[in-house]
Design a protein around this motif. Structure first.
Motif, PDB file in Angstrom:
ATOM      1  N   ASP A 169     -23.370   0.371 -27.449  1.00 35.12           N
ATOM      2  CA  ASP A 169     -24.519  -0.198 -28.165  1.00 35.12           C
ATOM      3  C   ASP A 169     -24.497   0.232 -29.631  1.00 35.12           C
ATOM      4  O   ASP A 169     -24.753   1.391 -29.953  1.00 35.12           O
ATOM      5  CB  ASP A 169     -25.815   0.258 -27.485  1.00 35.12           C
ATOM      6  N   SER A 170     -24.214  -0.697 -30.513  1.00 33.05           N
ATOM      7  CA  SER A 170     -24.103  -0.374 -31.943  1.00 33.05           C
ATOM      8  C   SER A 170     -25.445   0.057 -32.530  1.00 33.05           C
ATOM      9  O   SER A 170     -25.487   0.852 -33.483  1.00 33.05           O
ATOM     10  CB  SER A 170     -23.545  -1.578 -32.718  1.00 33.05           C
ATOM     11  N   ASP A 171     -26.545  -0.448 -31.982  1.00 34.52           N
ATOM     12  CA  ASP A 171     -27.865  -0.061 -32.486  1.00 34.52           C
ATOM     13  C   ASP A 171     -28.167   1.404 -32.167  1.00 34.52           C
ATOM     14  O   ASP A 171     -28.704   2.138 -33.001  1.00 34.52           O
ATOM     15  CB  ASP A 171     -28.957  -0.950 -31.881  1.00 34.52           C
ATOM     16  N   ILE A 172     -27.818   1.833 -30.955  1.00 33.78           N
ATOM     17  CA  ILE A 172     -28.020   3.231 -30.569  1.00 33.78           C
ATOM     18  C   ILE A 172     -27.137   4.135 -31.422  1.00 33.78           C
ATOM     19  O   ILE A 172     -27.577   5.175 -31.926  1.00 33.78           O
ATOM     20  CB  ILE A 172     -27.720   3.442 -29.073  1.00 33.78           C
ATOM     21  N   LEU A 173     -25.873   3.734 -31.588  1.00 33.57           N
ATOM     22  CA  LEU A 173     -24.951   4.526 -32.407  1.00 33.57           C
ATOM     23  C   LEU A 173     -25.453   4.644 -33.837  1.00 33.57           C
ATOM     24  O   LEU A 173     -25.424   5.731 -34.429  1.00 33.57           O
ATOM     25  CB  LEU A 173     -23.550   3.916 -32.389  1.00 33.57           C
ATOM     26  N   PHE A 174     -25.951   3.551 -34.390  1.00 32.10           N
ATOM     27  CA  PHE A 174     -26.471   3.592 -35.763  1.00 32.10           C
ATOM     28  C   PHE A 174     -27.686   4.507 -35.859  1.00 32.10           C
ATOM     29  O   PHE A 174     -27.796   5.308 -36.795  1.00 32.10           O
ATOM     30  CB  PHE A 174     -26.844   2.187 -36.243  1.00 32.10           C
ATOM     31  N   GLU A 175     -28.574   4.409 -34.871  1.00 36.75           N
ATOM     32  CA  GLU A 175     -29.788   5.253 -34.888  1.00 36.75           C
ATOM     33  C   GLU A 175     -29.423   6.733 -34.837  1.00 36.75           C
ATOM     34  O   GLU A 175     -29.945   7.537 -35.617  1.00 36.75           O
ATOM     35  CB  GLU A 175     -30.684   4.885 -33.706  1.00 36.75           C
ATOM     36  N   PHE A 176     -28.533   7.096 -33.926  1.00 34.57           N
ATOM     37  CA  PHE A 176     -28.125   8.494 -33.802  1.00 34.57           C
ATOM     38  C   PHE A 176     -27.382   8.964 -35.048  1.00 34.57           C
ATOM     39  O   PHE A 176     -27.617  10.062 -35.561  1.00 34.57           O
ATOM     40  CB  PHE A 176     -27.232   8.671 -32.570  1.00 34.57           C
ATOM     41  N   SER A 177     -26.468   8.122 -35.536  1.00 32.12           N
ATOM     42  CA  SER A 177     -25.674   8.486 -36.714  1.00 32.12           C
ATOM     43  C   SER A 177     -26.552   8.648 -37.944  1.00 32.12           C
ATOM     44  O   SER A 177     -26.397   9.598 -38.718  1.00 32.12           O
ATOM     45  CB  SER A 177     -24.606   7.420 -36.996  1.00 32.12           C
ATOM     46  N   ASN A 178     -27.471   7.719 -38.123  1.00 32.56           N
ATOM     47  CA  ASN A 178     -28.358   7.749 -39.288  1.00 32.56           C
ATOM     48  C   ASN A 178     -29.262   8.981 -39.251  1.00 32.56           C
ATOM     49  O   ASN A 178     -29.524   9.608 -40.286  1.00 32.56           O
ATOM     50  CB  ASN A 178     -29.203   6.473 -39.336  1.00 32.56           C
ATOM     51  N   THR A 179     -29.706   9.345 -38.052  1.00 31.12           N
ATOM     52  CA  THR A 179     -30.530  10.550 -37.889  1.00 31.12           C
ATOM     53  C   THR A 179     -29.747  11.791 -38.320  1.00 31.12           C
ATOM     54  O   THR A 179     -30.249  12.637 -39.067  1.00 31.12           O
ATOM     55  CB  THR A 179     -30.968  10.700 -36.420  1.00 31.12           C
ATOM     56  N   LEU A 180     -28.509  11.893 -37.864  1.00 28.14           N
ATOM     57  CA  LEU A 180     -27.672  13.042 -38.231  1.00 28.14           C
ATOM     58  C   LEU A 180     -27.377  13.058 -39.726  1.00 28.14           C
ATOM     59  O   LEU A 180     -27.404  14.116 -40.371  1.00 28.14           O
ATOM     60  CB  LEU A 180     -26.362  13.008 -37.443  1.00 28.14           C
ATOM     61  N   PHE A 181     -27.084  11.896 -40.282  1.00 26.14           N
ATOM     62  CA  PHE A 181     -26.728  11.814 -41.696  1.00 26.14           C
ATOM     63  C   PHE A 181     -27.849  12.360 -42.594  1.00 26.14           C
ATOM     64  O   PHE A 181     -27.584  12.972 -43.635  1.00 26.14           O
ATOM     65  CB  PHE A 181     -26.419  10.369 -42.079  1.00 26.14           C
ATOM     66  N   LYS A 182     -29.101  12.166 -42.188  1.00 30.14           N
ATOM     67  CA  LYS A 182     -30.240  12.572 -43.006  1.00 30.14           C
ATOM     68  C   LYS A 182     -30.491  14.086 -42.978  1.00 30.14           C
ATOM     69  O   LYS A 182     -31.252  14.600 -43.786  1.00 30.14           O
ATOM     70  CB  LYS A 182     -31.501  11.841 -42.540  1.00 30.14           C
ATOM     71  N   HIS A 183     -29.853  14.782 -42.062  1.00 28.21           N
ATOM     72  CA  HIS A 183     -30.066  16.227 -41.939  1.00 28.21           C
ATOM     73  C   HIS A 183     -29.393  16.998 -43.078  1.00 28.21           C
ATOM     74  O   HIS A 183     -28.568  16.457 -43.822  1.00 28.21           O
ATOM     75  CB  HIS A 183     -29.517  16.735 -40.607  1.00 28.21           C
ATOM     76  N   ILE A 184     -29.740  18.278 -43.174  1.00 28.71           N
ATOM     77  CA  ILE A 184     -29.069  19.208 -44.096  1.00 28.71           C
ATOM     78  C   ILE A 184     -27.802  19.694 -43.401  1.00 28.71           C
ATOM     79  O   ILE A 184     -27.863  20.281 -42.324  1.00 28.71           O
ATOM     80  CB  ILE A 184     -29.975  20.410 -44.421  1.00 28.71           C
TER      81      ILE A 184
END
Length: 342
Positions: free
Chosen positions: A204-219
């Protein structure tokens, strides 16, 4: 006829080599089995964090093939399924995608992190950059995939129906309505349906994007372990450490206070912290932080709790794991509840 790859790793061997000792053509690693408390040293990485046909998907076990064959022109699903041929489906497409596409990229990521650290003048390391924002885009996706591809994550998926049922019953109790009769067996996944749901998440590309985007925003930063204690990893190496006890805290990748960790080697660990709670860590962003013993022990404890069953190390010092197992026997239960409903 060949059945393809039998022993399929949900933690790649190329990753496990970073915590193993090379002996000839093989790599040997030390294993702590938290279910039975056994320590097994000198184990080949070929035989850990793997399961026979883990990603193989037997479509014929969940699809009604006779019903598909009986579809006629005018039936609702006829146009979608009229050319369906189960023999053309590669049951190992997921395994091949990981080995051919994902794992070469993961190897490049691990090699880059290690070589960047190795080439930096250690007297200036706290001023150096460890990760670029450009690399973080791809790294976020690779870490999200590793988070989802494990047996531990599959176990979470298998428990979702019972969690939903528990929530419905709590709502019934709150509203005084006990008339809804739900058969627990009717909402429980079969083995093949659980595997289908796991693969669906991975595709699921939407799930992958959501998880990836969440991680990307972290410190993000790299923790350096110069202590005498080696960093552990496990059969579920991407772990979330909750640091906030409020109602928005938890073990989600983006929960307030979340600290997502991914060990790179016995000396290095990638740390990703939720930004609003961890403002004090901004000074380390995209750089390095020297870890003290307390932090190393915390990250090792996270691997012990987060593992499905097995914790890995380059040596057989699992004293902290043995202590935690004695203090909290439930965490050694592979069928433990992964998500708590308040």
């Amino acid at each position: 006829m060949s059945k393809g790859v039998k022993n399929q790793h949900y933690v790649p061997r190329l990753y496990l080599r970073g915590f193993a000792k090379q002996k000839g053509k093989d790599y040997k690693i030390c294993v702590y089995d938290k279910e039975n408390g056994a320590i097994r040293d000198n184990q080949s990485i070929e035989n850990v964090a793997a399961e026979r046909y883990f990603y193989n998907f037997e479509y014929d076990k969940i699809l009604d093939l006779e019903k598909i064959k009986s579809l006629k022109d005018g039936d609702e699903a006829y146009e979608d399924l009229k050319d369906f041929d189960i023999n053309r489906i590669d049951k190992q497409f997921m395994e091949k995608h990981f080995s051919d596409v994902i794992e070469p990229k993961l190897k490049k990521m691990l090699d880059t992190i290690k070589s960047t650290h190795m080439l930096i003048n250690k007297s200036n390391i706290l001023k150096a950059n460890s990760i670029s924002n450009e690399n973080k885009v791809e790294y976020s996706a690779l870490i999200a995939i590793q988070f989802m591809r494990t047996k531990e994550f599959k176990q979470v998926i298998e428990q979702l129906p019972s969690i939903k049922l528990h929530m419905i019953k709590k709502i019934e109790k709150i509203h005084g309505d006990n008339n809804i009769d739900i058969d627990p067996e009717a909402v429980r996944y079969t083995k093949e349906h659980a595997k289908f749901e796991h693969i669906r998440y991975l595709m699921d590309s939407d799930i992958l994007f959501e998880f990836s985007n969440t991680l990307f925003k972290h410190i993000w930063y790299i923790g350096i372990n110069n202590t005498n204690i080696n960093l552990y990893t496990s059969d579920s190496p991407v772990v979330v450490i909750p640091n906030y006890n409020g109602h928005m805290g938890g073990r989600g990748l983006g929960s307030i206070g979340a600290e997502v960790v991914f060990p790179i080697s016995p000396e290095l660990i990638l740390v990703m912290k939720e930004r609003s709670f961890h403002e004090k860590s901004l000074k380390y962003e995209n750089g390095y932080k020297i870890l003290n013993e307390i932090e190393v022990l915390k990250y090792n404890e996270a691997q012990i709790y987060g593992a499905y069953r097995n914790v890995f190390s380059i040596d057989d010092d699992f004293d902290i794991a043995k202590i935690l197992r004695k203090l909290d026997p439930q965490m050694a239960n592979i069928n433990r509840k992964r998500i708590k409903v308040m």
